[in-house]
Design a protein around this motif. Structure first.
Motif, mmCIF file in Angstrom:
data_model
loop_
_atom_site.group_PDB
_atom_site.id
_atom_site.type_symbol
_atom_site.label_atom_id
_atom_site.label_comp_id
_atom_site.label_asym_id
_atom_site.label_seq_id
_atom_site.Cartn_x
_atom_site.Cartn_y
_atom_site.Cartn_z
ATOM 1 N N HIS A 248 59.196 -1.406 -82.920
ATOM 2 C CA HIS A 248 60.210 -0.435 -82.507
ATOM 3 C C HIS A 248 60.174 0.720 -83.498
ATOM 4 O O HIS A 248 60.891 0.748 -84.498
ATOM 5 C CB HIS A 248 61.596 -1.086 -82.462
ATOM 6 C CG HIS A 248 61.837 -1.900 -81.238
ATOM 7 N ND1 HIS A 248 62.218 -1.336 -80.031
ATOM 8 C CD2 HIS A 248 61.722 -3.225 -81.016
ATOM 9 C CE1 HIS A 248 62.347 -2.298 -79.126
ATOM 10 N NE2 HIS A 248 62.048 -3.448 -79.691
ATOM 11 N N ASN A 249 59.308 1.679 -83.191
ATOM 12 C CA ASN A 249 59.097 2.834 -84.053
ATOM 13 C C ASN A 249 59.749 4.097 -83.507
ATOM 14 O O ASN A 249 59.434 5.202 -83.940
ATOM 15 C CB ASN A 249 57.588 3.074 -84.242
ATOM 16 C CG ASN A 249 56.874 3.323 -82.918
ATOM 17 O OD1 ASN A 249 57.308 2.861 -81.879
ATOM 18 N ND2 ASN A 249 55.787 4.067 -82.968
ATOM 19 N N ALA A 250 60.660 3.938 -82.549
ATOM 20 C CA ALA A 250 61.374 5.066 -81.970
ATOM 21 C C ALA A 250 62.789 4.605 -81.613
ATOM 22 O O ALA A 250 63.007 3.437 -81.276
ATOM 23 C CB ALA A 250 60.661 5.594 -80.731
ATOM 24 N N PRO A 251 63.764 5.492 -81.675
ATOM 25 C CA PRO A 251 65.145 5.097 -81.384
ATOM 26 C C PRO A 251 65.374 4.845 -79.895
ATOM 27 O O PRO A 251 64.611 5.306 -79.040
ATOM 28 C CB PRO A 251 65.957 6.292 -81.877
ATOM 29 C CG PRO A 251 65.016 7.452 -81.782
ATOM 30 C CD PRO A 251 63.655 6.898 -82.093
ATOM 31 N N HIS A 252 66.435 4.071 -79.625
ATOM 32 C CA HIS A 252 66.899 3.836 -78.247
ATOM 33 C C HIS A 252 65.785 3.280 -77.353
ATOM 34 O O HIS A 252 65.625 3.691 -76.196
ATOM 35 C CB HIS A 252 67.470 5.130 -77.650
ATOM 36 C CG HIS A 252 68.555 5.731 -78.491
ATOM 37 N ND1 HIS A 252 69.780 5.130 -78.656
ATOM 38 C CD2 HIS A 252 68.575 6.869 -79.249
ATOM 39 C CE1 HIS A 252 70.524 5.870 -79.461
ATOM 40 N NE2 HIS A 252 69.817 6.931 -79.843
ATOM 41 N N THR A 253 65.048 2.346 -77.898
ATOM 42 C CA THR A 253 64.027 1.640 -77.132
ATOM 43 C C THR A 253 64.488 0.203 -76.895
ATOM 44 O O THR A 253 65.389 -0.299 -77.563
ATOM 45 C CB THR A 253 62.680 1.668 -77.868
ATOM 46 O OG1 THR A 253 62.869 1.267 -79.235
ATOM 47 C CG2 THR A 253 62.076 3.055 -77.848
ATOM 48 N N ALA A 282 64.487 3.553 -85.919
ATOM 49 C CA ALA A 282 64.715 2.944 -84.598
ATOM 50 C C ALA A 282 66.182 2.567 -84.403
ATOM 51 O O ALA A 282 66.515 1.415 -84.110
ATOM 52 C CB ALA A 282 63.810 1.733 -84.417
ATOM 53 N N GLU A 283 67.053 3.527 -84.508
ATOM 54 C CA GLU A 283 68.474 3.269 -84.299
ATOM 55 C C GLU A 283 68.772 3.118 -82.806
ATOM 56 O O GLU A 283 68.121 3.722 -81.961
ATOM 57 C CB GLU A 283 69.314 4.399 -84.906
ATOM 58 C CG GLU A 283 69.161 4.517 -86.420
ATOM 59 C CD GLU A 283 70.041 5.612 -87.007
ATOM 60 O OE1 GLU A 283 70.673 6.349 -86.219
ATOM 61 O OE2 GLU A 283 70.081 5.727 -88.251
ATOM 62 N N GLY A 284 69.757 2.269 -82.514
ATOM 63 C CA GLY A 284 70.192 2.100 -81.133
ATOM 64 C C GLY A 284 69.261 1.285 -80.270
ATOM 65 O O GLY A 284 69.346 1.335 -79.036
ATOM 66 N N ILE A 285 68.377 0.493 -80.882
ATOM 67 C CA ILE A 285 67.448 -0.312 -80.085
ATOM 68 C C ILE A 285 68.088 -1.653 -79.729
ATOM 69 O O ILE A 285 69.088 -2.071 -80.307
ATOM 70 C CB ILE A 285 66.101 -0.533 -80.806
ATOM 71 C CG1 ILE A 285 66.258 -1.479 -82.021
ATOM 72 C CG2 ILE A 285 65.520 0.790 -81.257
ATOM 73 C CD1 ILE A 285 65.926 -2.919 -81.748
ATOM 74 N N ASN A 286 67.469 -2.339 -78.767
ATOM 75 C CA ASN A 286 67.927 -3.666 -78.361
ATOM 76 C C ASN A 286 66.698 -4.523 -78.086
ATOM 77 O O ASN A 286 65.794 -4.102 -77.357
ATOM 78 C CB ASN A 286 68.807 -3.581 -77.113
ATOM 79 C CG ASN A 286 69.570 -4.862 -76.873
ATOM 80 O OD1 ASN A 286 68.976 -5.909 -76.639
ATOM 81 N ND2 ASN A 286 70.897 -4.788 -76.917
ATOM 82 N N GLY A 313 70.436 -1.158 -89.881
ATOM 83 C CA GLY A 313 71.536 -1.906 -89.279
ATOM 84 C C GLY A 313 72.147 -1.218 -88.082
ATOM 85 O O GLY A 313 73.039 -1.774 -87.427
ATOM 86 N N GLU A 314 71.654 -0.014 -87.750
ATOM 87 C CA GLU A 314 72.221 0.763 -86.645
ATOM 88 C C GLU A 314 71.518 0.411 -85.340
ATOM 89 O O GLU A 314 70.780 1.212 -84.763
ATOM 90 C CB GLU A 314 72.098 2.261 -86.943
ATOM 91 C CG GLU A 314 72.789 2.710 -88.206
ATOM 92 C CD GLU A 314 74.295 2.479 -88.119
ATOM 93 O OE1 GLU A 314 74.866 2.678 -87.024
ATOM 94 O OE2 GLU A 314 74.891 2.101 -89.145
ATOM 95 N N ILE A 315 71.739 -0.818 -84.877
ATOM 96 C CA ILE A 315 71.087 -1.279 -83.655
ATOM 97 C C ILE A 315 72.115 -1.877 -82.711
ATOM 98 O O ILE A 315 73.203 -2.299 -83.116
ATOM 99 C CB ILE A 315 69.997 -2.340 -83.962
ATOM 100 C CG1 ILE A 315 70.608 -3.560 -84.668
ATOM 101 C CG2 ILE A 315 68.891 -1.731 -84.813
ATOM 102 C CD1 ILE A 315 69.614 -4.674 -84.925
#
Length: 393
Positions: A248-253, A282-286, A313-315
């Protein structure tokens, strides 16, 4: 050697024993000795010289069914690298690129909406043939396609498969290892997922003496979604190994991984190693990964190692799970209490275990073929359905 997508270029380097640095330079992939973390489960003596890199002119035969607009052509290794294919992650895939003599490029044009699947059969003629092969799939922006790549026959095969998915595209990619019992296949499948693209993969390994696949995924921008499903059925003496790395090298993925395996017979050995890396950007990932193994007889071994590496921790959420066990006694009791013989009950339990994965393929002919293969494997243990005339169908 090539231009690298901006997001991947900006991502920080992460040192980890779980995923060695990818490189096109063969010198960066020394011959393993079996003590390395990424090789410790693999019986190196059974690789039949694939690690040596001896040149070979042997090839797999290609059988294709291509919908209108889809093209296949040969390109040079340099052209493949220039397209931005993921770099090899181990020695066999680096050898596949270095010794393959170029790559076959399968292209789905931008904006295409394919009603029929792209079908490719790669067929080996002899386990004595040492084969190196590189295949690149390029799916254009906003295209929608299903691709089925099937390996069958006999060979000793090192492969590099790259899947490049453009922005906003939708791809279902099915990889089948339907080899003869004497085949050896060691390879890398590298996914690069474009911004807001959706990719679903289904990987099935049901044949071969030894199959070892490393599957990696990375994102070209925010919004990409990945679903990875897999199944394997391991018989006596067979080694099947799947190693997955989702970067996960990009946010919101998003990513979801679900692999399931069944084992039967003395010396049957499965290996599943899953690793998810969540980088600082990668913030906001799931993400969630799971592996389930069903041991059908004594004498089997299932190694299952899920991993998470979290740099922020921003996931939204991240998790993993792994289970290995025998038949569920409650399920068997329920079926037998309704008059179903024990052997048939066991067959039904295994079917239920796999059918949730198989139904995600979306190609009826392939789904039917896989179900028939599972039936054939089960017949070794419990007999065929025709041998249980009173059983529920």
């Amino acid at each position: 050697m090539s231009a690298v997508p901006n997001v991947a270029e900006a991502a920080e380097a992460i040192e980890s024993h779980l995923h060695p640095v990818a490189s096109f330079d063969l010198a960066d992939h020394p011959v393993p000795n079996g003590r390395e973390e990424v090789w410790r489960f693999t019986p190196l003596r059974r690789l039949r010289g694939l690690l040596d890199g001896t040149p070979s002119d042997a090839h797999l035969a290609w059988e294709t069914v291509l919908p209108d607009g889809v093209t296949v052509r040969e390109i040079s290794t340099a052209d493949a690298v220039a397209l931005g294919v993921p770099a090899p992650v181990d020695r066999p895939s680096a050898l596949a690129v270095a010794q393959g003599g170029g790559a076959m490029l399968v292209e789905v044009p931008a904006g295409a909406e394919l009603a029929d699947p792209v079908l490719l059969d790669l067929v080996g003629s002899s386990a004595g043939d040492q084969v190196y092969g590189q295949v690149v799939f390029s799916v254009g922006a906003h295209a929608s396609a299903t691709v089925v790549l099937r390996h069958r026959g006999s060979a000793t095969y090192a492969s590099s498969v790259s899947v490049l998915v453009g922005e906003g595209a939708n791809l279902a990619f099915v990889g089948l290892q339907d080899w003869a019992d004497d085949a050896v296949h060691v390879g890398h499948v590298g996914l690069r997922i474009g911004r807001d693209a959706h990719v679903r993969t289904v990987t099935a390994s049901l044949g071969g003496d030894l199959v070892r696949l490393v599957e990696t995924a990375e994102y070209d921008g925010p919004g990409g979604e990945l679903e990875q499903f897999g199944l394997y059925f391991v018989d006596a003496g067979q080694h099947i190994e799947h190693r997955l790395f989702v970067d996960h090298n990009a946010p919101h993925t998003r990513s979801r991984v679900d692999y399931r395996g069944a084992l039967q017979g003395k010396g049957a050995h499965s290996v599943w190693v899953g690793d998810v890396l969540i980088r600082k950007v990668a913030e906001g990932i799931n993400t969630y990964e799971t592996n389930k193994n069903l041991v059908l007889t004594d004498g089997c071994r299932a190694d299952s190692v899920p991993n998470l590496e979290i740099e922020t921790g921003e996931i939204e959420g991240a998790g993993h799970s792994s289970t290995t066990g025998r038949f569920d006694d409650e399920q068997l009791f329920y079926l037998r209490s309704r008059g179903i013989p024990e052997a048939e009950a066991r067959r039904l339990v295994v079917h239920g275990f796999f059918v949730d994965i198989i139904r995600r393929i979306g190609v009826p002919d392939v789904e039917s073929r896989l179900l028939a293969t599972v039936e054939k494997e089960l017949a070794i243990l419990v007999g065929s359905p025709s041998e249980h005339p009173g059983a529920a169908q």
